[in-house]
Design an enzyme around this catalytic site. Structure first.
Site, short mmCIF file in Angstrom:
data_model
loop_
_atom_site.label_atom_id
_atom_site.label_comp_id
_atom_site.label_asym_id
_atom_site.label_seq_id
_atom_site.Cartn_x
_atom_site.Cartn_y
_atom_site.Cartn_z
N SER A 1 44.76 42.96 27.01
CA SER A 1 43.59 42.36 26.36
C SER A 1 43.84 41.97 24.89
O SER A 1 44.31 42.77 24.09
CB SER A 1 42.40 43.32 26.40
N LEU A 2 43.49 40.72 24.59
CA LEU A 2 43.61 40.23 23.22
C LEU A 2 42.23 40.15 22.58
O LEU A 2 42.09 39.77 21.41
CB LEU A 2 44.26 38.84 23.21
N THR B 1 35.86 42.65 32.24
CA THR B 1 36.98 41.86 32.75
C THR B 1 37.50 42.43 34.05
O THR B 1 36.86 43.30 34.67
CB THR B 1 38.06 41.68 31.65
N LYS C 1 33.81 42.10 37.22
CA LYS C 1 32.80 41.08 36.90
C LYS C 1 31.70 40.96 37.95
O LYS C 1 30.60 40.53 37.64
CB LYS C 1 33.48 39.72 36.70
N ASN D 1 30.34 38.51 32.63
CA ASN D 1 31.49 38.89 31.80
C ASN D 1 31.07 39.33 30.39
O ASN D 1 31.93 39.70 29.60
CB ASN D 1 32.52 37.76 31.71
N ASP E 1 32.18 32.76 30.74
CA ASP E 1 33.39 32.09 31.25
C ASP E 1 33.08 30.65 31.65
O ASP E 1 33.95 29.78 31.59
CB ASP E 1 33.94 32.82 32.49
N GLY F 1 36.18 37.19 40.23
CA GLY F 1 35.12 37.04 39.23
C GLY F 1 35.21 35.74 38.44
O GLY F 1 34.22 35.00 38.30
N ARG G 1 44.08 34.77 49.25
CA ARG G 1 45.01 35.49 50.15
C ARG G 1 44.24 36.15 51.29
O ARG G 1 44.80 36.46 52.33
CB ARG G 1 45.85 36.52 49.36
N LYS H 1 37.11 37.14 52.31
CA LYS H 1 36.47 37.74 51.13
C LYS H 1 35.79 36.70 50.25
O LYS H 1 34.97 37.03 49.40
CB LYS H 1 37.53 38.50 50.30
P1 NAP Z 1 39.42 39.37 39.84
O1 NAP Z 1 37.96 39.37 39.91
O2 NAP Z 1 40.16 40.61 40.19
O3 NAP Z 1 39.94 38.19 40.83
C1 NAP Z 1 41.30 37.94 41.03
C2 NAP Z 1 41.48 36.98 42.21
O4 NAP Z 1 42.87 36.74 42.37
C3 NAP Z 1 40.97 37.52 43.56
O5 NAP Z 1 40.57 36.44 44.37
C4 NAP Z 1 42.22 38.17 44.13
O6 NAP Z 1 42.25 38.24 45.54
C5 NAP Z 1 43.28 37.18 43.68
N1 NAP Z 1 44.59 37.81 43.62
C6 NAP Z 1 44.93 38.95 42.97
N2 NAP Z 1 46.26 39.19 43.11
C7 NAP Z 1 46.74 38.18 43.91
C8 NAP Z 1 48.02 37.90 44.44
N3 NAP Z 1 49.08 38.68 44.19
N4 NAP Z 1 48.16 36.80 45.19
C9 NAP Z 1 47.10 35.98 45.45
N5 NAP Z 1 45.85 36.22 44.99
C10 NAP Z 1 45.68 37.30 44.22
O7 NAP Z 1 39.93 38.90 38.40
P2 NAP Z 1 39.28 37.85 37.39
O8 NAP Z 1 38.39 38.55 36.47
O9 NAP Z 1 38.78 36.71 38.19
O10 NAP Z 1 40.57 37.42 36.51
C11 NAP Z 1 41.64 36.73 37.10
C12 NAP Z 1 42.64 36.26 36.05
O11 NAP Z 1 42.04 35.36 35.15
C13 NAP Z 1 43.25 37.35 35.17
O12 NAP Z 1 44.59 37.01 34.93
C14 NAP Z 1 42.45 37.25 33.87
O13 NAP Z 1 43.17 37.73 32.75
C15 NAP Z 1 42.24 35.75 33.80
N6 NAP Z 1 41.03 35.38 33.04
C16 NAP Z 1 41.18 34.61 31.91
C17 NAP Z 1 40.07 34.24 31.20
C18 NAP Z 1 40.21 33.42 29.96
O14 NAP Z 1 39.27 33.40 29.15
N7 NAP Z 1 41.29 32.70 29.78
C19 NAP Z 1 38.79 34.63 31.60
C20 NAP Z 1 38.69 35.38 32.76
C21 NAP Z 1 39.82 35.77 33.47
P3 NAP Z 1 41.67 39.52 46.34
O15 NAP Z 1 40.19 39.34 46.36
O16 NAP Z 1 42.32 39.41 47.67
O17 NAP Z 1 42.09 40.74 45.57
#
Ligand code: NAP
Length: 282
Positions: A14-15, A61, A65, A86, A102, A130, A152, A156
């Site tokens: 986290s930054l 995060t 979410k 978020n 977001d 999320g 994947r 879901k």
């Molecule tokens: P999340 O709710 O855990 O969702 C992650 C998604 O990615 C789920 O659909 C998950 O699938 C899938 N996934 C996880 N590992 C995988 C793998 N090895 N192969 C294929 N699919 C995979 O997380 P999130 O909050 O959405 O965040 C996701 C990413 O976005 C993180 O890297 C986060 O740091 C980044 N992010 C960035 C910002 C920004 O402001 N730049 C904002 C939000 C998030 P399953 O449901 O099958 O587990």
């Protein structure tokens, strides 16, 4: 004295503390933004702790979410549509109001002329978690009328598809199995919302192959919302083809600035927040 924080697990990447603590200092507001790394069985305890300690608010995060919603007393309309929160404001009497910053953060990080060009086009989003919820709503709201989600475990993502179809009537939305090789030949924007490629154990990996990126049209945008590293393997593939690329840093700045605005009820110092974040990458 304002108390702010971020909950998630794990949180080593986290930054947000750097960005928000810089912003508080810039605005001469006494307080701090702390990391509250929270394993799943401690989510309720951490929320109770923040209420007792009179936190003004917190970010949510990966991976909470969606789960956070059951603890929320009031939810902003946009967050309700996406089914993901978020940013949370805690009122003086301990009530939680949930927002999704977001959505605006993601869309406002796309340069205006590129965004205008997306109207009526096709988009592909990798992941259905999320962040994907917010991003799909943002894209459909920006007049994308054909959206393919890759997961994947596609089953879901069915509830996300249902939510989007009921809120964006007429849009063509489908979910497919995420595989290394996918056809992106008519896609105007590809967005990665999976953590594949992120700092840590999957750094250097890409959710789809270089050959998949080779199928994109020459004017396509590849947007990876991962911000650490700034240039992921997926963006490297896209840059190799001279495609327009967007990394996750500007989204991080803009979603953070919007959340801060809810907490401090003042205009956020966006430039100072961006500078603080960029200093982490030098
Ligand atoms: P999340 O709710 O855990 O969702 C992650 C998604 O990615 C789920 O659909 C998950 O699938 C899938 N996934 C996880 N590992 C995988 C793998 N090895 N192969 C294929 N699919 C995979 O997380 P999130 O909050 O959405 O965040 C996701 C990413 O976005 C993180 O890297 C986060 O740091 C980044 N992010 C960035 C910002 C920004 O402001 N730049 C904002 C939000 C998030 P399953 O449901 O099958 O587990």
């Amino acid at each position: 004295m304002i108390k702010l924080g971020v909950i998630g697990y794990p949180l080593a990447h986290s930054l947000s503390p750097t960005m928000h603590n810089t912003a508080l200092k810039f605005k001469n507001i006494e307080g701090s933004y702390v990391v509250l790394e929270t394993p799943e069985d401690k989510l309720a305890d951490t929320i109770e702790y923040m209420k007792k300690q009179k936190f003004r608010g917190f970010n949510v995060t990966i991976p909470y979410k969606v789960d956070i919603i059951k603890f929320i007393d009031e939810i902003d309309n946009l967050a309700k549509i996406t089914g993901a929160v978020n940013a949370v404001v805690i009122s003086d009497d301990g009530k939680l109001k949930g927002y999704n910053t977001d959505i605006s953060g993601f869309i406002n990080a796309i340069p205006k002329e590129k965004l205008d060009n997306l109207s009526g086009k096709k988009a592909t989003v990798l992941g259905t978690g999320g962040a994907a919820r917010a991003i799909c709503s943002a894209l459909l709201n920006a007049d994308i009328n054909d959206l393919t989600l890759y997961a994947r475990a596609p089953a879901k993502g069915e509830d996300l598809k249902e939510i989007l179809m009921s809120n964006f009537v007429g849009a063509n939305i489908s979910i497919k199995q995420l595989e290394e090789n996918i056809d992106l030949s008519d896609i105007a924007i590809l967005v990665n919302t999976t953590p594949v490629g992120m700092y840590g154990k999957s750094e250097g990996q890409s959710p789809v192959s270089e050959s998949s990126i080779a199928t994109l049209p020459v004017n396509a945008i590849v947007y990876d919302i991962i911000y650490r590293p700034k240039t992921t393997k997926l963006l490297e593939y896209a840059q190799g083809r001279n495609l327009v690329t967007i990394d996750g840093t500007e989204m991080l700045v803009l979603q953070g600035a919007k959340a801060l605005e809810y907490w401090i009820e003042q205009e956020p110092p966006v430039d100072a927040m961006r500078e603080a974040l960029n200093s982490c990458f030098v």
